[in-house]
Design a protein around this motif. Structure first.
Motif, short mmCIF file in Angstrom:
data_model
loop_
_atom_site.label_atom_id
_atom_site.label_comp_id
_atom_site.label_asym_id
_atom_site.label_seq_id
_atom_site.Cartn_x
_atom_site.Cartn_y
_atom_site.Cartn_z
N PHE A 194 0.82 -1.22 0.00
CA PHE A 194 0.00 0.00 0.00
C PHE A 194 0.85 1.27 0.00
O PHE A 194 0.33 2.37 -0.21
CB PHE A 194 -0.95 0.00 1.21
N LEU A 195 2.15 1.14 0.26
CA LEU A 195 3.04 2.29 0.28
C LEU A 195 3.41 2.71 -1.15
O LEU A 195 3.45 1.87 -2.06
CB LEU A 195 4.31 1.98 1.06
N PRO A 196 3.67 4.00 -1.38
CA PRO A 196 4.11 4.46 -2.70
C PRO A 196 5.32 3.65 -3.18
O PRO A 196 6.24 3.36 -2.41
CB PRO A 196 4.47 5.92 -2.47
N ASN A 197 5.33 3.29 -4.47
CA ASN A 197 6.32 2.35 -5.00
C ASN A 197 7.47 3.06 -5.71
O ASN A 197 7.26 3.69 -6.76
CB ASN A 197 5.63 1.39 -5.97
N PRO A 198 8.68 2.95 -5.19
CA PRO A 198 9.84 3.57 -5.85
C PRO A 198 10.13 3.00 -7.24
O PRO A 198 10.86 3.62 -8.02
CB PRO A 198 11.00 3.25 -4.90
N TYR A 199 9.57 1.85 -7.55
CA TYR A 199 9.81 1.22 -8.86
C TYR A 199 9.39 2.15 -9.99
O TYR A 199 9.98 2.12 -11.08
CB TYR A 199 9.03 -0.09 -8.94
N TYR A 200 8.38 2.99 -9.74
CA TYR A 200 7.87 3.86 -10.79
C TYR A 200 8.63 5.18 -10.88
O TYR A 200 8.25 6.03 -11.67
CB TYR A 200 6.38 4.10 -10.57
N VAL A 201 9.63 5.36 -10.08
CA VAL A 201 10.51 6.53 -10.18
C VAL A 201 11.74 6.09 -10.97
O VAL A 201 12.52 5.26 -10.48
CB VAL A 201 10.92 7.05 -8.79
N PRO A 202 11.91 6.59 -12.21
CA PRO A 202 12.98 6.07 -13.10
C PRO A 202 14.36 5.97 -12.45
O PRO A 202 15.05 4.96 -12.60
CB PRO A 202 12.96 7.06 -14.26
N LYS A 203 14.76 6.97 -11.72
CA LYS A 203 16.11 6.95 -11.15
C LYS A 203 16.24 5.98 -9.96
O LYS A 203 17.35 5.69 -9.52
CB LYS A 203 16.52 8.35 -10.73
N LEU A 204 15.10 5.49 -9.45
CA LEU A 204 15.13 4.55 -8.32
C LEU A 204 14.81 3.11 -8.73
O LEU A 204 15.06 2.19 -7.95
CB LEU A 204 14.12 4.99 -7.25
N LYS A 205 14.30 2.94 -9.93
CA LYS A 205 13.81 1.64 -10.37
C LYS A 205 14.85 0.54 -10.22
O LYS A 205 14.55 -0.57 -9.76
CB LYS A 205 13.36 1.73 -11.83
N ASN A 206 16.08 0.79 -10.59
CA ASN A 206 17.13 -0.24 -10.57
C ASN A 206 17.95 -0.26 -9.29
O ASN A 206 18.97 -0.94 -9.21
CB ASN A 206 18.04 -0.08 -11.78
N LYS A 207 17.50 0.50 -8.29
CA LYS A 207 18.15 0.47 -6.99
C LYS A 207 17.31 -0.40 -6.05
O LYS A 207 16.27 -0.93 -6.44
CB LYS A 207 18.31 1.89 -6.43
N PRO A 222 4.35 10.45 4.09
CA PRO A 222 3.55 10.61 5.32
C PRO A 222 2.86 9.31 5.75
O PRO A 222 2.81 9.00 6.94
CB PRO A 222 2.52 11.69 4.92
N VAL A 223 2.36 8.53 4.78
CA VAL A 223 1.67 7.30 5.13
C VAL A 223 2.63 6.29 5.76
O VAL A 223 2.24 5.51 6.64
CB VAL A 223 0.99 6.69 3.88
N THR A 224 3.90 6.33 5.33
CA THR A 224 4.89 5.40 5.87
C THR A 224 5.13 5.67 7.34
O THR A 224 5.14 4.75 8.17
CB THR A 224 6.22 5.49 5.11
N GLU A 225 5.32 6.91 7.69
CA GLU A 225 5.65 7.24 9.07
C GLU A 225 4.50 6.89 10.02
O GLU A 225 4.72 6.36 11.11
CB GLU A 225 5.99 8.73 9.19
N LYS A 226 3.27 7.15 9.57
CA LYS A 226 2.12 6.84 10.42
C LYS A 226 1.99 5.33 10.59
O LYS A 226 1.78 4.83 11.70
CB LYS A 226 0.86 7.42 9.80
N PHE A 227 2.13 4.59 9.47
CA PHE A 227 2.06 3.13 9.54
C PHE A 227 3.17 2.56 10.41
O PHE A 227 2.92 1.72 11.28
CB PHE A 227 2.17 2.54 8.13
#
Length: 297
Positions: A194-207, A222-227
């Motif tokens: 349910f957390l935002p996915n770094p895979y869809y950020v081009p510069k983060l995809k292969n990290k 924000p959702v990560t910190e609350k969770f």
């Protein structure tokens, strides 16, 4: 070799009184354990232990079903104590009422070792007579008649563990990708898809979540910190309960789609935070897998 005394605990007692549970408990307290060693082999075994220089706590289950075995073991222990002042030996005798022992044998449908073709009660009485001398010489006698396995474990921890000892309790934190299947040994599973996915950020995809840019991306949502605040509080709340119930290991599995980004970052943070109070091992099972999928969530 240090000057610290090596601790030798001889675990014996009535058959069916809980020696198997006792041995497992000593293992969790960090003892080197051997089951059913003939007393005649004890001197050679102890010589090898001393030569290793790495073992300072040993627990031996010795099944004393004859007076000859009893005489041998007392003789061996006397020789060890007199010849090796660096050895501290103790005898733990596990006892149970005759009625309870008969009930346990009936429940497991086993024959008593001293009455293979006769009545269980006769074997119990014969064994009690043979073991009476060593019971009277034991430093510790635990009556397990009304004890559950967990209660026996706690008694052994209290008697033979260091102050505050809870056994070798440790936590395994595993990150994984749901597309590769759940870890079969997981006790607690958390889905972080349910957390935002770094895979869809081009510069983060292969990290991976082990790389700071990905870790920061996941944690700065924000959702990560609350969770995370709620989840880590829950983990800290339940861990003492697992320890009290006698578990030696708890495996916490954190999953996302591919097991490279979100789950890795969250698992790493959990391991770092719990490490202040527990022994924690972290494994990122699927972090190096790079199979593409048509649909990522």
């Amino acid at each position: 070799m240090t000057d610290e005394k090596m601790q030798l605990v001889i675990v014996t007692g009535m058959s069916g009184a809980g020696k198997t549970v006792a041995m497992q408990s000593f293992e969790d307290l960090g003892f080197f354990c051997v089951d059913n060693m003939p007393p005649a082999l004890l001197p050679k075994f102890w010589e090898l232990v001393k030569e290793s220089g790495k073992i300072n706590k040993v627990a031996l289950v010795i099944d004393l079903r004859s007076r000859a075995f009893y005489d041998q073991i007392l003789h061996m222990l006397t020789d060890e104590d007199e010849g090796s002042p660096a050895i501290a030996s103790q005898i733990l005798f596990l006892d149970t009422s005759d009625k309870e022992l008969v009930s346990r044998y009936k429940e497991t449908r086993r024959s008593h070792p001293l009455a293979m073709e006769g009545r269980v009660v006769d074997g119990v009485r014969k064994e009690r007579e043979l073991l009476a001398p060593i019971r009277s010489n034991a430093q510790y006698v635990i009556d397990t008649t009304s004890m559950t396995p967990r209660e026996l474990r706690e008694q052994i921890f209290e008697t033979f563990g260091t102050e505050g000892a809870t056994g070798n309790f440790h936590i395994e934190v595993v990150s994984f990708g749901f597309k590769y299947g759940l870890p079969i040994d997981a006790d607690i599973v958390m889905d972080v898809r349910f957390l935002p996915n770094p895979y869809y950020v081009p510069k983060l995809k292969n990290k991976t979540g082990l790389d700071k840019p990905v870790y920061d991306f996941v944690m700065n949502q924000p959702v990560t910190e609350k969770f995370y605040s709620h989840f880590i509080s829950l983990l800290r709340y339940v861990m003492p309960g697992y320890q009290k119930e006698g578990k030696s290991t708890v495996t916490i599995a954190i999953g996302c789609t591919g097991g490279q980004h979100r789950s890795v970052a969250i698992a790493q943070r959990i391991a770092d935070d719990l490490n202040a109070d527990y022994t924690v091992h972290v494994q990122h099972r699927d972090v190096n897998k790079r199979k593409e999928t048509v649909n990522r969530s």
